[in-house]
Design a protein around this motif. Structure first.
Motif, PDB file in Angstrom:
ATOM      1  N   LEU A 274      -3.310   6.778  29.402  1.00 38.30           N
ATOM      2  CA  LEU A 274      -4.264   5.705  29.708  1.00 38.30           C
ATOM      3  C   LEU A 274      -4.749   5.027  28.436  1.00 38.30           C
ATOM      4  CD1 LEU A 274      -6.311   7.510  32.508  1.00 38.30           C
ATOM      5  CD2 LEU A 274      -4.719   5.608  32.830  1.00 38.30           C
ATOM      6  N   SER A 275      -4.966   5.829  27.396  1.00 39.69           N
ATOM      7  CA  SER A 275      -5.439   5.278  26.114  1.00 39.69           C
ATOM      8  C   SER A 275      -4.394   4.388  25.462  1.00 39.69           C
ATOM      9  CB  SER A 275      -5.805   6.420  25.159  1.00 39.69           C
ATOM     10  OG  SER A 275      -6.814   7.235  25.722  1.00 39.69           O
ATOM     11  N   SER A 276      -3.123   4.631  25.814  1.00 44.29           N
ATOM     12  CA  SER A 276      -2.034   3.825  25.229  1.00 44.29           C
ATOM     13  C   SER A 276      -1.786   2.531  25.993  1.00 44.29           C
ATOM     14  CB  SER A 276      -0.739   4.650  25.201  1.00 44.29           C
ATOM     15  OG  SER A 276      -0.899   5.817  24.422  1.00 44.29           O
ATOM     16  N   GLY A 277      -2.622   2.264  26.990  1.00 45.95           N
ATOM     17  CA  GLY A 277      -2.498   0.999  27.729  1.00 45.95           C
ATOM     18  C   GLY A 277      -1.372   0.984  28.738  1.00 45.95           C
ATOM     19  N   ILE A 278      -1.114   2.137  29.357  1.00 47.60           N
ATOM     20  CA  ILE A 278       0.019   2.220  30.274  1.00 47.60           C
ATOM     21  C   ILE A 278      -0.179   1.413  31.550  1.00 47.60           C
ATOM     22  CG2 ILE A 278      -0.860   4.343  31.357  1.00 47.60           C
ATOM     23  CD1 ILE A 278       2.837   3.434  30.700  1.00 47.60           C
ATOM     24  N   ILE A 279      -1.434   1.336  32.058  1.00 43.91           N
ATOM     25  CA  ILE A 279      -1.665   0.644  33.335  1.00 43.91           C
ATOM     26  C   ILE A 279      -1.347  -0.855  33.240  1.00 43.91           C
ATOM     27  CG2 ILE A 279      -3.388   0.005  35.067  1.00 43.91           C
ATOM     28  CD1 ILE A 279      -2.448   2.877  35.333  1.00 43.91           C
ATOM     29  N   PRO A 280      -1.859  -1.597  32.245  1.00 43.40           N
ATOM     30  CA  PRO A 280      -1.483  -3.015  32.146  1.00 43.40           C
ATOM     31  C   PRO A 280       0.022  -3.212  31.970  1.00 43.40           C
ATOM     32  CG  PRO A 280      -3.409  -2.551  30.793  1.00 43.40           C
ATOM     33  CD  PRO A 280      -2.901  -1.241  31.252  1.00 43.40           C
ATOM     34  N   LEU A 281       0.662  -2.309  31.209  1.00 45.49           N
ATOM     35  CA  LEU A 281       2.112  -2.417  30.994  1.00 45.49           C
ATOM     36  C   LEU A 281       2.866  -2.259  32.314  1.00 45.49           C
ATOM     37  CD1 LEU A 281       4.681  -2.486  29.247  1.00 45.49           C
ATOM     38  CD2 LEU A 281       4.373  -0.030  28.847  1.00 45.49           C
ATOM     39  N   LEU A 282       2.507  -1.240  33.090  1.00 45.13           N
ATOM     40  CA  LEU A 282       3.192  -1.000  34.356  1.00 45.13           C
ATOM     41  C   LEU A 282       2.888  -2.099  35.367  1.00 45.13           C
ATOM     42  CD1 LEU A 282       2.735   2.872  34.757  1.00 45.13           C
ATOM     43  CD2 LEU A 282       4.728   1.635  33.925  1.00 45.13           C
ATOM     44  N   SER A 283       1.672  -2.605  35.346  1.00 43.75           N
ATOM     45  CA  SER A 283       1.320  -3.712  36.248  1.00 43.75           C
ATOM     46  C   SER A 283       2.185  -4.930  35.958  1.00 43.75           C
ATOM     47  CB  SER A 283      -0.163  -4.067  36.102  1.00 43.75           C
ATOM     48  OG  SER A 283      -0.976  -2.977  36.480  1.00 43.75           O
ATOM     49  N   ASN A 284       2.416  -5.170  34.682  1.00 42.82           N
ATOM     50  CA  ASN A 284       3.272  -6.291  34.292  1.00 42.82           C
ATOM     51  C   ASN A 284       4.706  -6.080  34.782  1.00 42.82           C
ATOM     52  OD1 ASN A 284       3.844  -8.783  32.753  1.00 42.82           O
ATOM     53  ND2 ASN A 284       5.046  -7.406  31.462  1.00 42.82           N
ATOM     54  N   LEU A 285       5.198  -4.832  34.662  1.00 37.53           N
ATOM     55  CA  LEU A 285       6.549  -4.521  35.144  1.00 37.53           C
ATOM     56  C   LEU A 285       6.652  -4.725  36.653  1.00 37.53           C
ATOM     57  CD1 LEU A 285       7.759  -1.282  33.282  1.00 37.53           C
ATOM     58  CD2 LEU A 285       8.748  -3.565  33.172  1.00 37.53           C
ATOM     59  N   ILE A 286       5.661  -4.262  37.382  1.00 39.98           N
ATOM     60  CA  ILE A 286       5.669  -4.372  38.847  1.00 39.98           C
ATOM     61  C   ILE A 286       5.690  -5.838  39.274  1.00 39.98           C
ATOM     62  CG2 ILE A 286       4.322  -3.924  40.943  1.00 39.98           C
ATOM     63  CD1 ILE A 286       3.274  -1.363  39.444  1.00 39.98           C
ATOM     64  N   SER A 287       4.963  -6.675  38.549  1.00 41.77           N
ATOM     65  CA  SER A 287       4.850  -8.087  38.949  1.00 41.77           C
ATOM     66  C   SER A 287       6.008  -8.947  38.462  1.00 41.77           C
ATOM     67  CB  SER A 287       3.529  -8.669  38.431  1.00 41.77           C
ATOM     68  OG  SER A 287       3.494  -8.621  37.016  1.00 41.77           O
ATOM     69  N   THR A 288       6.712  -8.511  37.402  1.00 44.04           N
ATOM     70  CA  THR A 288       7.745  -9.380  36.817  1.00 44.04           C
ATOM     71  C   THR A 288       9.169  -8.874  36.967  1.00 44.04           C
ATOM     72  OG1 THR A 288       7.515  -8.309  34.638  1.00 44.04           O
ATOM     73  CG2 THR A 288       6.120 -10.243  35.085  1.00 44.04           C
ATOM     74  N   SER A 289       9.343  -7.573  37.146  1.00 49.72           N
ATOM     75  CA  SER A 289      10.711  -7.035  37.186  1.00 49.72           C
ATOM     76  C   SER A 289      11.445  -7.491  38.437  1.00 49.72           C
ATOM     77  CB  SER A 289      10.697  -5.506  37.127  1.00 49.72           C
ATOM     78  OG  SER A 289      12.017  -5.000  37.194  1.00 49.72           O
ATOM     79  N   GLU A 290      12.734  -7.775  38.274  1.00 46.61           N
ATOM     80  CA  GLU A 290      13.567  -8.152  39.416  1.00 46.61           C
ATOM     81  C   GLU A 290      14.321  -6.953  39.981  1.00 46.61           C
ATOM     82  OE1 GLU A 290      16.100 -11.263  38.050  1.00 46.61           O
ATOM     83  OE2 GLU A 290      14.471 -12.725  37.829  1.00 46.61           O
ATOM     84  N   LYS A 291      14.177  -5.800  39.335  1.00 50.85           N
ATOM     85  CA  LYS A 291      14.903  -4.606  39.766  1.00 50.85           C
ATOM     86  C   LYS A 291      13.993  -3.710  40.595  1.00 50.85           C
ATOM     87  CE  LYS A 291      18.312  -4.581  36.074  1.00 50.85           C
ATOM     88  NZ  LYS A 291      19.065  -3.740  35.128  1.00 50.85           N
TER      89      LYS A 291
END
Length: 687
Positions: free
Chosen positions: A544-561
């Motif tokens: 959580l301290s490494s900013g994993i939630i914003p990173l994963l949220s970005n993947l969920i919203s932008t990834s085509e896979k």
């Protein structure tokens, strides 16, 4: 296309020749005979490592008979006598079988197997040539319009075919007996003389690493098919024995033939492992929606579980259930690659092998060597490779690492032998090699060995986790980094490793960096590894301290896979179980994204992870989340659908969410009524 489909389904030394129908058109029959003859005579230029004399004799006879067919076709064939048509039908059947025999004798990778079946193959050649002689006996050659020269040639072929001897070549017999002697030495725990082995391989023209590798791939394929279909104990034993023998030859006799481990085509480089956490819905049968125990492919290319598709076909349905296309054939082709993936998934994730019922043997068979000779040959090979890892030149260490990578790929017994021989410590040392290929082979070998429980312990005891993390951070190749992530995933199944990883500050940031910047494969492997690490609660806070939630949220919203989205949701669902994780999700404004994904995703697994996240948010944060969900009028419909169509856990969570939302609405209504009654009383009092 259909012809190719049938060719791919035929087992070696099985001859599904079919007699033409009785009312076949003579012209059609002769054209087909001419085509078969051309195919057979085309083998004149092929090299036969065994059965040379038998094959050449039959090819010669067919080439003579092809002249008969050509000359007959020059005239009107509608008046051919019935006995001539019967003769040609019988010849057509014999030619089919002969063509299969020639295909098998020249089949890539089958040289050692055909050698060991020399007497059986010679018997098959004899049955074909006798069948040709019998067919020619009923040919009324004098009633057919052909030249006298052709009549004489046909008579000669008939006479020779009736007297021909199809015997095993003395050189083949000698080589076969040598192989039996070598296998007997292995079985008695005696390492054979390499010069003797080389003589046998020279006879078979197996003179390179690549040729040896083809033999192994063929034998492995036959083992899988034998386990799946016939389960012939005797043949299965021989397949295992020869596979162990050829692996020994590949690793010991041809180690210097791997000139470039970067050249995938020249050495058959193994594919990089791609993990998931885990979209196992791809393993479900489209008919039953259950895990496929025995996946088979129909002519449209779709795959189903054998039991389900057989029931479908027996009910009179001749269309593909998934595509609606008419099936060109009801033939079912075993999908061995998918079967192996499903079995490996079950082994790696604790799905009971008993689920496979009678088909479980090809999983459990990898735990045992298959035969005593195979067991000892793998032990000798493992010890040899470890000696090379410890004391060999840089090139020998590299090639030994590559051989270990192949040897440990899918066989549990092979992994056990390598671990017992002491392969892990020198492989860990090679992780610091300045050569990129050597490092990649070392980390790939460790990945395979980390799947074995003993392998995990040895890696941990030799502080190997730190070395693997180092490759993940600073690996010389992107492939090495993504393999390192996969290795962490398998190591993380141990509680000891999960605790250890929480004490290595670089572990989680290195995985997150791969998720940010890695290739698609590296991203998937890192997500799976992170999923495994987060099973230990102490690892949540560093992530959580490494900013994993914003990173994963970005993947969920932008990834085509779909698989990337699903794996990202799996990690978020794990983090959401804690209050801090739920709080981070809300602070990152990810709640609307989770709701949207639940409503729009086509992936069943993704929907189930979304429900898990929403339920965890409700439990941890209460009305702050529940109010948002309750005010989304469309959400309740999706939850009702999932409560009936989802898996047992997902359905249970969906029902829990529905109850929470209903309770919220009821409480709100009660509160509003209470406020309305109080206002009314106050108004009356003032009057």
């Amino acid at each position: 296309m259909l012809k190719k489909f049938y060719q791919n389904t035929r087992r070696i030394l099985k001859f599904p020749a079919v007699l033409p129908s009785q009312d076949v058109n003579p012209a059609t029959l002769l054209r087909s005979l001419t085509s078969l003859s051309r195919s057979i005579t085309g083998y004149q230029s092929e090299f036969f490592t065994t059965q040379r004399r038998n094959a050449r004799e039959l090819i010669r006879q067919v080439s003579i008979l092809s002249m008969l067919f050509t000359e007959i076709m020059e005239h009107d064939v509608s008046g051919l006598p019935d006995s001539a048509v019967l003769c040609f039908s019988e010849l057509h059947h014999s030619f089919q079988k002969l063509l299969y025999l020639l295909e098998d004798c020249t089949r890539s990778g089958a040289r050692v197997w055909i050698l060991m079946k020399s007497y059986f193959v010679a018997t098959q050649f004899l049955s074909v040539i006798r069948a040709i002689a019998t067919a020619l006996d009923i040919l009324p050659v004098n009633s057919i319009k052909v030249s006298s020269e052709i009549k004489e040639l046909v008579a000669m072929v008939a006479k020779q075919a009736s007297k021909a001897k199809m015997e095993v070549d003395p050189d083949d017999d000698y080589a076969m007996k040598r192989v039996m002697m070598i296998l007997n030495q292995f079985e008695n725990r005696f390492e054979p003389d390499p010069i003797m082995i080389k003589r046998v391989l020279y006879h078979l023209r197996i003179d390179s690493w690549n040729e040896c590798h083809k033999e192994i791939r063929f034998l492995d394929e036959q083992i899988s098919l034998e386990l799946l279909e016939n389960n012939n104990e005797r043949e299965l034993h021989m397949f295992y024995t020869l596979a162990g023998f050829m692996r020994y030859c590949r690793g010991v006799l041809f180690e210097n033939c791997i000139l470039d481990c970067n050249n995938e085509q020249s050495v058959g480089r193994p594919n990089l492992e791609i993990l998931s956490c885990l979209n196992h819905e791809d393993f479900r049968c489209p008919i039953s929606l259950e895990l496929m125990m025995d996946p088979v492919t129909v002519s449209t290319g779709q795959t189903y579980d054998r039991v389900s598709i057989e029931k479908w076909l027996k009910s009179g349905n001749l269309i593909c259930p998934k595509t609606g296309e008419k099936l060109a054939t009801t033939e079912l082709v075993p999908n061995l690659n998918l079967r192996k993936v499903i079995q490996q998934y079950c082994i790696d994730h604790g799905v009971p092998i008993s689920k496979f019922h009678s088909q479980s043997r090809d999983i459990s068979s990898t735990i045992l060597p298959g035969s005593p000779a195979c067991a000892e040959s793998i032990k000798f090979l493992s010890e040899y490779l470890v000696r090379r890892l410890r004391n060999g030149s840089d090139k020998q260490k590299n090639t030994s690492g590559f051989e270990i990578r192949l040897l440990a790929k899918s066989n549990i017994y092979n992994r056990f032998c390598l671990i017992e021989a002491g392969a892990i410590p020198p492989l860990l040392t090679l992780l610091s090699s300045p050569d990129p290929t050597t490092q990649e082979n070392a980390i790939a070998g460790l990945l395979k060995l980390s799947k074995h429980s003993n392998g995990k312990k040895v890696i941990i005891n030799h502080r190997g986790v730190h070395s693997v993390i180092s490759v993940l951070k600073t690996g010389l190749k992107q492939e090495s980094k993504q393999i390192a992530a996969a290795t962490i995933f398998y190591l993380s199944s141990s509680q000891t490793t999960q605790t250890l990883l929480s004490e290595i500050p670089d572990a989680i940031p290195a995985l997150i960096e791969q998720i940010k910047t890695g290739s698609s494969c590296g991203r998937k492997n890192s997500l799976a590894a992170l999923f495994g690490i987060l099973l230990h609660p102490r690892n949540h806070q560093p992530a959580l301290s490494s900013g994993i939630i914003p990173l994963l949220s970005n993947l969920i919203s932008t990834s085509e896979k779909t698989e990337i989205i699903t794996d990202s949701l799996a990690v978020v669902a794990t983090l959401a179980e804690s209050f801090d994780g739920s709080d981070a999700i809300m602070k990152a404004s990810s709640l609307p994204l989770i709701i949207k994904t639940l409503q729009t995703s086509s992936s069943r697994a993704a929907k189930e992870y979304c429900v898990s996240i929403l339920l965890a948010l409700c439990n941890n944060l209460g009305n702050e989340v529940i109010a948002v969900l309750a005010n989304n009028t469309n959400l309740i419909g999706f939850l009702y659908a999932l409560s009936t169509t989802g898996g047992s856990q997902a359905a249970k969570k969906a029902r829990s969410l529905i109850r929470i939302m209903h309770r919220f609405h009821e409480t709100n209504r009660s509160g509003l009524m209470a406020n309305w009654d109080s206002s009314r009383i106050a108004a009356v009092g003032s009057c």
